[in-house]
Design an enzyme around this catalytic site. Structure first.
Site, PDB file in Angstrom:
ATOM      1  N   HIS A   1     101.409 -35.350  51.404  1.00 20.89           N
ATOM      2  CA  HIS A   1     100.639 -35.852  52.540  1.00 20.89           C
ATOM      3  C   HIS A   1     101.463 -36.816  53.410  1.00 20.89           C
ATOM      4  CE1 HIS A   1      97.101 -37.242  54.735  1.00 20.89           C
ATOM      5  NE2 HIS A   1      96.355 -36.387  54.078  1.00 20.89           N
TER       6      HIS A   1
ATOM      7  N   HIS B   1      90.778 -34.418  48.528  1.00 20.04           N
ATOM      8  CA  HIS B   1      92.044 -34.692  47.852  1.00 20.04           C
ATOM      9  C   HIS B   1      91.862 -35.057  46.372  1.00 20.04           C
ATOM     10  CE1 HIS B   1      93.828 -34.136  51.664  1.00 20.04           C
ATOM     11  NE2 HIS B   1      93.728 -35.361  52.144  1.00 20.04           N
TER      12      HIS B   1
ATOM     13  N   GLU C   1     100.492 -30.335  55.871  1.00 18.94           N
ATOM     14  CA  GLU C   1     100.210 -30.175  54.447  1.00 18.94           C
ATOM     15  C   GLU C   1     100.191 -28.690  54.106  1.00 18.94           C
ATOM     16  OE1 GLU C   1      96.602 -32.807  53.732  1.00 18.94           O
ATOM     17  OE2 GLU C   1      97.107 -33.158  55.816  1.00 18.94           O
TER      18      GLU C   1
HETATM   19  C1  BGC Z   1      92.544 -34.361  55.939  1.00 22.12           C
HETATM   20  C2  BGC Z   1      91.853 -35.339  56.832  1.00 22.12           C
HETATM   21  C3  BGC Z   1      91.712 -36.623  56.076  1.00 22.12           C
HETATM   22  C4  BGC Z   1      93.069 -37.111  55.716  1.00 22.12           C
HETATM   23  C5  BGC Z   1      93.015 -38.376  54.913  1.00 22.12           C
HETATM   24  C6  BGC Z   1      93.875 -34.902  55.604  1.00 22.12           C
HETATM   25  O1  BGC Z   1      94.519 -34.040  54.732  1.00 22.12           O
HETATM   26  O2  BGC Z   1      92.652 -33.089  56.524  1.00 22.12           O
HETATM   27  O3  BGC Z   1      90.581 -34.848  57.222  1.00 22.12           O
HETATM   28  O4  BGC Z   1      91.037 -37.590  56.816  1.00 22.12           O
HETATM   29  O5  BGC Z   1      93.730 -36.136  54.954  1.00 22.12           O
HETATM   30  O6  BGC Z   1      94.155 -39.072  55.101  1.00 22.12           O
END
Ligand code: BGC
Length: 371
Positions: free
Chosen positions: A198, A129, A335
């Site tokens: 998210h 991210h 997402e």
């Molecule tokens: C990911 C997860 C990650 C999470 C964090 C998601 O977008 O796919 O693997 O742990 O975000 O909050």
């Protein structure tokens, strides 16, 4: 006559007792201040059907109040009571805009025009991210626009190792029972990006247990299998015959514990589905329904993929609204995105943006009910 008046009075009393959502308005207030004393505006968008709150810190989607089949409202997005909750959480990305690159980049490394860039690692051997300080941790500029709010963030050249000053805008607009999120971005040097939201949804309500009994449908015949660090192997594998097949509505919890290598690696669902629709035109990503409340969420997008994450890493260490500890599977994320680690997979749809180009993508979240 008296009887009629009594009945009318009763109907009026009931109507007034139901917490109706106000019609078509946007209201701003200050949610709190960052540690540096920067005030953070929060906006409440109402449409008559649903109520949405979004804030300038991380351009977060803070809450969505949607009616069940009897008209009763519940917040269906996980979130915190105060700004402090968001500032203290550097792990769950609860409702934030993730960027510059949503999901993982292997080794935090990629090459553009022969030059290799390194993003600081924050997820074992990978960058997640956008690295340790992603777009969810900045106060975005904000302004009201018709039916909603526009947030803007300028990420300077070299921010978290990414090349180019990138100007991103995220617009949240609400019409009827549909929340639309529009993303645009421009850069002054070639860069890569993958912006998404998210939010964790729980159609029972944000304080009502977990999502395992809700039904999921994903408009995808294929997914991108991952290695043990959740980096795609480059393969686009068929979902048919696996517990990742959601081409028809399936109860999320029914197969989540199946003896399947991909589910074991991720501790549940945490994969990118390759959507059947055409990139750049709005197509179906997923439909979630809650048999208990009757609430239904339809997600459409112009993006090629959707990461369905079943909240596997929520572990009770963060306490959300109503004093509820967010445990494993308290919420699910959808997402909408380009595929994880695209910069290192030339066959995946490209996430490269060059000067003079504008990235534009749209996702809509539509709330309804089933019988
Ligand atoms: C990911 C997860 C990650 C999470 C964090 C998601 O977008 O796919 O693997 O742990 O975000 O909050």
């Amino acid at each position: 006559m008296k009887r009629v008046a009594q009945v009318l009075a009763f109907i009026m009393a009931v109507a007034m007792a139901i917490p109706a959502v106000a019609k078509g308005e946007t209201k701003m207030s200050i949610f709190g201040k960052t540690a540096d004393g920067v005030p953070v505006p929060i906006y409440t968008l109402t449409s008559g059907q649903i109520e949405v709150r979004v804030m300038a810190y991380g351009a977060h989607l803070v809450s969505v109040k949607a009616p069940d089949r009897t008209g009763k409202l519940a917040d269906v997005v996980l979130g915190y009571d105060s700004l402090q909750g968001y500032l203290a959480d550097n792990k769950t990305y609860l409702g934030g805009i993730v960027g510059r690159y949503g999901n993982r980049i292997a080794g935090g490394k990629f090459t553009i025009d022969g030059k290799t860039y390194q993003i600081p690692l924050n997820d074992g051997p990978n960058a997640l991210h956008g690295g340790p300080k992603g777009f969810n941790q900045y106060v975005w500029q904000s302004k009201e626009i018709p039916d909603g709010v526009e947030f803007t963030l300028v990420s300077p050249d070299g921010d978290m190792g990414f090349p180019g000053a990138l100007t991103s805008t995220v617009r949240y607009t609400l019409k009827g029972s549909s929340l639309r999120i529009d993303y645009t971005a421009t850069t002054d040097k070639a860069t890569v990006l993958n912006l998404t939201n998210h939010a964790y949804f729980n159609l029972h309500g944000d304080d009502q247990g977990n999502i395992l009994d809700q039904k999921m449908e994903i408009a995808a015949d294929r997914f991108t299998p991952v290695d043990k660090t959740l980096i795609p192997t480059s393969e686009l594998a068929p979902v048919a015959g696996t517990p990742l097949d959601f081409t028809k509505p399936e109860v999320i919890g029914a197969r989540i514990g199946a003896d399947n290598q991909q589910l074991k690696i991720a501790g549940g669902y945490d994969h990118n589905w390759v959507l059947n629709g055409k990139i750049g035109t709005l197509h179906l990503a997923a439909i979630v329904t809650d048999p208990v409340s009757g609430r239904k969420l339809t997600v459409e997008t112009t993006e090629p993929g959707v990461q369905f994450y079943s909240g596997n890493f929520l572990d009770g260490s963060f306490t959300g609204r109503h004093g509820v500890k967010y445990e494993k599977h308290s919420g699910l994320c959808l997402e909408t995105q380009h595929f994880p680690d695209s910069p290192n997979h030339p066959d995946f749809p490209s996430t490269l943006l060059r000067p003079g180009e504008t990235m534009h993508s749209t996702t809509t979240l539509t709330f309804g009910v089933v019988k």
